[in-house]
Design an enzyme around this catalytic site. Structure first.
Site, PDB file in Angstrom:
ATOM      1  N   HIS A 286       0.806  -1.219   0.000  1.00  0.00           N
ATOM      2  CA  HIS A 286       0.000   0.000   0.000  1.00  0.00           C
ATOM      3  C   HIS A 286       0.839   1.268   0.000  1.00  0.00           C
ATOM      4  O   HIS A 286       0.479   2.239   0.664  1.00  0.00           O
ATOM      5  CB  HIS A 286      -0.961   0.006   1.200  1.00  0.00           C
ATOM      6  N   ASP A 352      -1.135  -4.648   5.982  1.00  0.00           N
ATOM      7  CA  ASP A 352      -2.217  -5.443   5.402  1.00  0.00           C
ATOM      8  C   ASP A 352      -1.920  -5.743   3.933  1.00  0.00           C
ATOM      9  O   ASP A 352      -1.187  -5.023   3.265  1.00  0.00           O
ATOM     10  CB  ASP A 352      -3.553  -4.699   5.505  1.00  0.00           C
ATOM     11  N   GLU A 353      -2.525  -6.819   3.463  1.00  0.00           N
ATOM     12  CA  GLU A 353      -2.556  -7.159   2.041  1.00  0.00           C
ATOM     13  C   GLU A 353      -1.179  -7.109   1.361  1.00  0.00           C
ATOM     14  O   GLU A 353      -1.050  -6.580   0.263  1.00  0.00           O
ATOM     15  CB  GLU A 353      -3.555  -6.251   1.310  1.00  0.00           C
ATOM     16  N   VAL A 354      -0.187  -7.613   2.047  1.00  0.00           N
ATOM     17  CA  VAL A 354       1.122  -7.730   1.396  1.00  0.00           C
ATOM     18  C   VAL A 354       0.986  -8.840   0.347  1.00  0.00           C
ATOM     19  O   VAL A 354       0.570  -9.951   0.672  1.00  0.00           O
ATOM     20  CB  VAL A 354       2.224  -8.080   2.408  1.00  0.00           C
ATOM     21  N   GLU A 400      -2.936  -9.150   9.406  1.00  0.00           N
ATOM     22  CA  GLU A 400      -2.230 -10.111   8.559  1.00  0.00           C
ATOM     23  C   GLU A 400      -0.809 -10.380   9.066  1.00  0.00           C
ATOM     24  O   GLU A 400      -0.291 -11.486   8.902  1.00  0.00           O
ATOM     25  CB  GLU A 400      -2.141  -9.627   7.112  1.00  0.00           C
TER      26      GLU A 400
END
Ligand SMILES: *[C@@H]1O[C@H](CO)[C@@H](O)[C@H](O)[C@H]1NC(C)=O
Ligand SMILES: *[C@@H]1O[C@H](CO)[C@@H](O)[C@H](O)[C@H]1NC(C)=O
Ligand SMILES: *[C@@H]1O[C@H](CO)[C@@H](O)[C@H](O)[C@H]1NC(C)=O
Ligand SMILES: *[C@@H]1O[C@H](CO)[C@@H](O)[C@H](O)[C@H]1NC(C)=O
Length: 583
Positions: A286, A352-354, A400
């Site tokens: 991100h 998050d969301e790596v 996460e």
């Protein structure tokens, strides 16, 4: 005779409806009328302070003064009661408003005194607390002779009490301001320490006014955290003076940025309202837009098809084994964090969301293999959290990091969960402190249709009718039904320190901000302040909450926040919980 009987029936019913949002731990009200004007004697620990409608608290050298904060709170209370009030015709039966209002021609008893007693001295932590470091409890009494008293442990508790006080009053259709609830006795304290809103100012830039207005509405809902998601892959509005290229190349436009003094002003404004505004710079995912100023640091900027490499376009993550990344993060945090530390206890490091596939494109990694990536991620998180601690701040991470990537984190770290109940159970079972933003209940951006375009053809057909990923819309009733501690043992429940509603800004800007946030955030505010369960251990009901939220919504509007209605006037005028009951 008949009209008298009808009148007292109205008075009784109305009295049982009107109350405070969020609902206090205990409240008793009477049915005597009091009036309030711009003459009230206010004291704070015995010292007189002015009952005026505007006061900006003085701040000396980052030092906050309890008395200044209370003076500001009293002035806003006077303004909200006397100027930003409303005639509650929507809350009374059709054509019945005048009958339910106190007569303005009879002898009026005015509120003459408001005595505020703070029983303990504030400390530096009062103004930038970790969860549990400030006592927000208060007692409020208002006797039938017009004398009010507030007792609280901290100045924050005083602010909460002043907000409750302000919600006792309405504007008369002839102009003056009254309450019909005297005598009042309230004793109140929050169930959760962290009661927040996540505001994404990267995907769409928000002007300071919109952020200030949001902080005001948070404080009226007795919410106490503003999580500012300051940067993302789409834009970097955060000015870092030692690296001006970040915003010069990464903001959407010149001026659509936040300078150090803007950030300090936001945090100061928040503290003066009992809200802690803290910053997130998400990493290592991100932050693709950093590629515009520091292309060496980023992998996968603009990678295509983006669905392979990130959750939404444009892609881009920090390279995971690139020697230039550490000096960059050192410089960034050395610049930013000491400026945040006077005003907040937390810094959110994201996580998050790596996207592991994106590391296929990273020449310093060259694989999406978990056994290679996770140890690198562990090193990354360890070093980054050390930077946060060095600045005297406590890290917050997205779930996460510990849950999906099995990265170990310090005991001080707070984990923000968005994936829901099972995630919270497993995080608290492992001993993590958790704030919940369960997207099935508390994501305010969901259920409004896709923001992506679909070309004619296969993807058009496949994706029709173009829903977003997290619909349906989280209406206040759904938000209100969420119990952050559901299904947990007592031990686990204690680790849920609170929650945040989320306002991701793919389709939120200053124009629709208020109606997206309010009064839905206030519904979460009541869950977090009052608890999902009442004192008897029963779920709080929409039938009890609805009339109070409808009233609170009118207060939000009267105070300048363009909040959505929660139902039509036919329902609010019904004054009975079964007027608009599903059958
Ligand atoms: C007001 O409250 C008193 C005491 O509870 C009660 O006796 C009286 O009937 C109430 N008056 C009205 C108009 O509801
Ligand atoms: C890892 O990358 C390879 C391509 O190098 C791809 O075939 C595979 O599906 C990826 N694994 C996952 C779990 O996405
Ligand atoms: C997570 O890491 C710990 C050591 O830090 C290890 O004991 C555990 O087996 C790992 N769990 C998974 C699911 O990989
Ligand atoms: C509260 O509501 C939940 C569903 O939202 C339900 O599972 C639970 O049993 C209810 N608790 C009580 C005490 O009624």
């Amino acid at each position: 005779m008949l009209s008298n009987a009808v009148l007292s029936l109205f008075l009784l019913t109305v009295t049982s409806v009107h109350a405070i949002w969020p609902v206090p731990t205990s409240i008793s009200t009477g049915n005597s009328t009091l009036w309030i004007s711009d003459i009230v004697v206010v004291t704070y620990n015995g010292e007189k302070i002015p009952w005026i409608k505007q006061y900006v608290p003085l701040v000396g050298n980052n030092k906050f003064s309890s008395k200044e904060i209370v003076k500001g709170g009293v002035a806003r209370t006077a303004k909200n009661i006397l100027d930003n009030n409303f005639v509650p015709w929507k809350l009374y039966p059709r054509m019945a408003l005048e009958q339910t209002e106190p007569s303005p021609w009879q002898h009026k008893i005015y509120i003459t005194r408001l005595d505020i007693v703070q029983t303990e001295k504030d400390t530096e932590k009062t103004f930038k607390p970790l969860a549990g470091e400030v006592d927000e409890s208060y007692e409020l009494t208002l006797n039938a002779n017009g004398k009010a008293k507030i007792t609280a442990v901290s100045s924050t508790g005083v602010l909460r009490a002043l907000e409750s006080f302000s919600q006792l009053f309405f504007q008369h259709s002839k102009g003056a301001i009254y309450t019909r609830l005297a005598p009042v006795k309230i004793s109140d304290a929050p169930q959760y320490d962290h009661r927040g809103l996540l505001l994404d100012v990267s995907r769409d830039w928000l002007p300071l006014d919109a952020i200030y207005r949001t902080i005001d509405a948070l404080s009226w809902s007795k919410m106490n955290r503003l999580h500012i998601h300051a940067t993302d892959s789409q834009s970097w509005p955060l000015e870092i003076p030692s690296m001006p290229e970040l915003h010069q190349k990464g903001a959407y436009a010149r001026g659509k940025t936040y300078s150090p003094s803007d950030i300090a002003a936001i945090q100061t404004y928040a503290i003066q309202r009992g809200v802690e505004a803290y910053i997130e710079v998400d990493s290592p995912g991100h932050l693709g837009v950093v590629a515009l100023s520091h292309p060496d640091l980023i992998t996968g900027w603009g990678a295509s098809p983006w669905t392979t490499y990130c959750a939404e376009p444009p892609c881009g993550q920090l390279k995971l084994n690139e020697p230039k990344v550490d000096p960059f993060l050192d410089k960034l945090t050395d610049d930013l964090l000491p400026r945040l530390a006077p005003y907040s206890a937390y810094f959110h490091t994201g996580g998050d969301e790596v996207n592991f596939n994106e590391y296929n494109l990273d020449p310093t990694v060259g694989t999406n293999d978990t056994s290679v990536i996770v140890p690198l991620l562990q090193k990354f998180v360890d070093k980054h959290h050390a930077r946060v601690r060095k600045a005297g701040l406590t890290p917050i991470v997205w779930e996460e990091i510990p849950a999906n990537y099995n990265v170990s984190i310090g005991e001080d770290v707070v984990v923000q969960s968005w994936l829901g109940d099972a995630a919270i159970k497993s995080l608290t079972a492992k001993g993590h402190k958790v704030i919940t933003s369960n997207y099935n209940y508390w994501y305010l951006d969901c259920g409004r249709g896709a923001w992506l375009n679909f070309a004619e053809g296969e993807s058009f057909a496949e994706n029709w009718p173009f829903n977003d990923w997290c619909g349906p819309t989280k209406g206040w009733r759904l938000i209100y039904s969420y119990d952050p501690r559901a299904g947990l043992t007592d031990e686990e429940a204690k680790l849920v320190i609170g929650g945040e509603v989320g306002a991701w800004a793919e389709m939120i800007d200053e124009v629709n901000l208020d109606s997206i946030l309010w009064p839905r955030s206030s519904a979460a505010g009541e869950v977090l302040w009052s608890g999902r369960l009442d004192a008897q251990g029963n779920n709080r009901t929409q039938l009890d909450a609805g009339p109070r939220l409808a009233e609170f919504r009118e207060r939000l509007v009267a105070r300048g926040v363009r909040a959505d209605p929660i139902h039509m006037v036919f329902c609010t005028q019904g004054m009975s919980s079964d007027t608009c009951l599903f059958q």
